[in-house]
Design an enzyme around this catalytic site. Structure first.
Site, PDB file in Angstrom:
ATOM      1  N   TYR A  17       0.125 -17.639  -2.768  1.00 43.69           N
ATOM      2  CA  TYR A  17      -1.052 -16.787  -2.954  1.00 43.69           C
ATOM      3  C   TYR A  17      -2.296 -17.627  -3.233  1.00 43.69           C
ATOM      4  CZ  TYR A  17      -3.904 -12.902  -4.725  1.00 43.69           C
ATOM      5  OH  TYR A  17      -4.903 -11.976  -4.926  1.00 43.69           O
TER       6      TYR A  17
ATOM      7  N   GLY B 250       0.825  -1.199   0.000  1.00 41.48           N
ATOM      8  CA  GLY B 250       0.000   0.000   0.000  1.00 41.48           C
ATOM      9  C   GLY B 250       0.861   1.251   0.000  1.00 41.48           C
TER      10      GLY B 250
ATOM     11  N   LYS C 131      -5.209 -18.053  -0.361  1.00 48.18           N
ATOM     12  CA  LYS C 131      -6.574 -17.546  -0.566  1.00 48.18           C
ATOM     13  C   LYS C 131      -7.603 -18.672  -0.490  1.00 48.18           C
ATOM     14  CE  LYS C 131      -6.063 -13.058  -1.440  1.00 48.18           C
ATOM     15  NZ  LYS C 131      -6.770 -11.996  -0.702  1.00 48.18           N
TER      16      LYS C 131
ATOM     17  N   THR D 254      -8.126  -6.961 -12.354  1.00 50.90           N
ATOM     18  CA  THR D 254      -8.649  -5.609 -12.180  1.00 50.90           C
ATOM     19  C   THR D 254      -7.530  -4.606 -12.405  1.00 50.90           C
ATOM     20  OG1 THR D 254     -10.203  -6.472 -10.536  1.00 50.90           O
ATOM     21  CG2 THR D 254      -9.916  -4.091 -10.605  1.00 50.90           C
TER      22      THR D 254
ATOM     23  N   ALA E 161     -11.899 -10.513   0.311  1.00 49.54           N
ATOM     24  CA  ALA E 161     -11.468 -10.281  -1.063  1.00 49.54           C
ATOM     25  C   ALA E 161     -10.640 -11.489  -1.493  1.00 49.54           C
ATOM     26  CB  ALA E 161     -10.659  -8.998  -1.156  1.00 49.54           C
TER      27      ALA E 161
END
Length: 328
Positions: free
Chosen positions: A147, A40, A151, A177, A116
């Site tokens: 990953y 971030g 998830k 996205t 998410a």
């Protein structure tokens, strides 16, 4: 009038999280943005810092959190191969231990919680396009497994907390996205192509470029996320959120060159391990339960994203531009 809620967004300084924070504030809610700033960026939420209903907290969800909130959007996890492969153990911990901590918080305070998740739970799919009922074809030992499997385990935890502790859950499987605030060196195909084109570098296509993706613009994705959170409580099945329009990677490269007016050439390199050949969502459940489908066409979204990166590059000196593309 929308009831004002206290909402926690983990990964709130990220590409999607920062825009979600904006949208929730616009709706009148109080927003607690949580981020450890591994991927971030403070620049993404800097304009929100003076907002009276916005609070920023530096925190890693691998450690317990004690706050009072009504809803939790759990977005915290590096999502691009460059970032999640840099520290694969931490990536798995963020997905698994982070999910346990956020579900524990939701259980304690009675909050509704949205995970998410990702289309990567389908792995390199043997069924195309992918419905939510498909269990996937995932390599448990590869370089992407931290990953993919992290998830998948997080989804399992969400449903176990629902069954065992009656936690009010939502599970959203996010497909590719893109949009403004993507990290410039995240290694994703859209940001890679745009950054290379804007700097006149060769555009790197892995494999023969025939592999396909379905690209969903940020605004559409976040709208689907909010609708899922606000859907009736029985809407607990996994739901694909993505754009069902399928493009080859080569087509994407050609669109980027056209829209940037770049003189970049397309070069081909070896396809990375476990890179899926096809990725396209079936969004029938999103249409039925959320009355949602994407609105933004690829070229429109690419133009907005190109404008963002062009502005970002304009704020840096030439030598800094090159450094932005380096893998950290």
């Amino acid at each position: 009038m929308i009831e004002r809620k206290s909402i926690l967004v983990t990964g709130g300084a990220g590409f999607l999280g920062s825009y979600l924070c904006e949208r929730l504030l616009d709706q009148g809610h109080e927003v607690l943005c949580l981020d450890n700033f591994y991927t971030g960026q403070k620049a993404n939420i800097e304009h929100l810092l003076g907002h009276p209903r916005f609070e920023l907290k530096r925190h890693d969800i691998c450690f317990p959190l004690y706050v009072e909130v009504d809803e939790i959007y759990n977005l915290a996890c590096p999502a691009s191969p460059v970032h999640y492969q840099k520290d694969p153990v931490q990536t798995t911990k963020t997905s698994v231990i982070g999910a346990i901590n956020m579900l524990g918080l939701a259980k304690r305070v009675g909050a509704k919680i949205l995970q998410a998740s990702t289309s990567e739970v389908y792995g390199d799919p043997e069924i195309h396009p992918q419905p939510e009922s498909y269990w996937g074809n995932v390599n448990t030992t590869g370089i992407r497994s931290c990953y993919d499997e992290g998830k998948r385990c997080a989804e399992t935890l969400f449903y176990d907390y629902q069954r065992q502790n009656n936690v009010n859950i939502r599970v959203m499987r996010i497909f590719n996205t893109y949009g403004p605030r993507m990290h410039p060196n995240d290694g994703r195909v859209v940001s890679n192509f745009i950054m290379q084109a804007l700097q006149g570098q060769d555009i790197t296509v892995y494999g023969d470029g025939g592999q396909t993706r379905s690209f969903c613009f940020r605004d559409d994705l976040v709208e689907g996320m909010i609708r899922l959170m606000n859907a009736p409580d029985e809407t607990t099945m996994p739901i694909n959120i993505g754009n069902p329009n399928e493009f080859t990677i080569l087509q994407l490269a050609e669109h980027v060159i056209e829209l940037t007016g770049s003189s970049s050439k397309i070069v081909f390199e070896t396809l990375p391990q476990d890179d899926p050949m096809q990725r396209q969502p079936i969004i029938d459940l999103a249409k039925k339960h959320l009355n949602w489908e994407p609105k933004v066409e690829l070229k429109e979204g690419l133009a907005k994203t190109i404008s963002y990166f062009d502005q970002l590059l304009g704020q840096n000196e030439p030598d800094e531009k090159v450094a932005m593309l380096a893998v950290t």
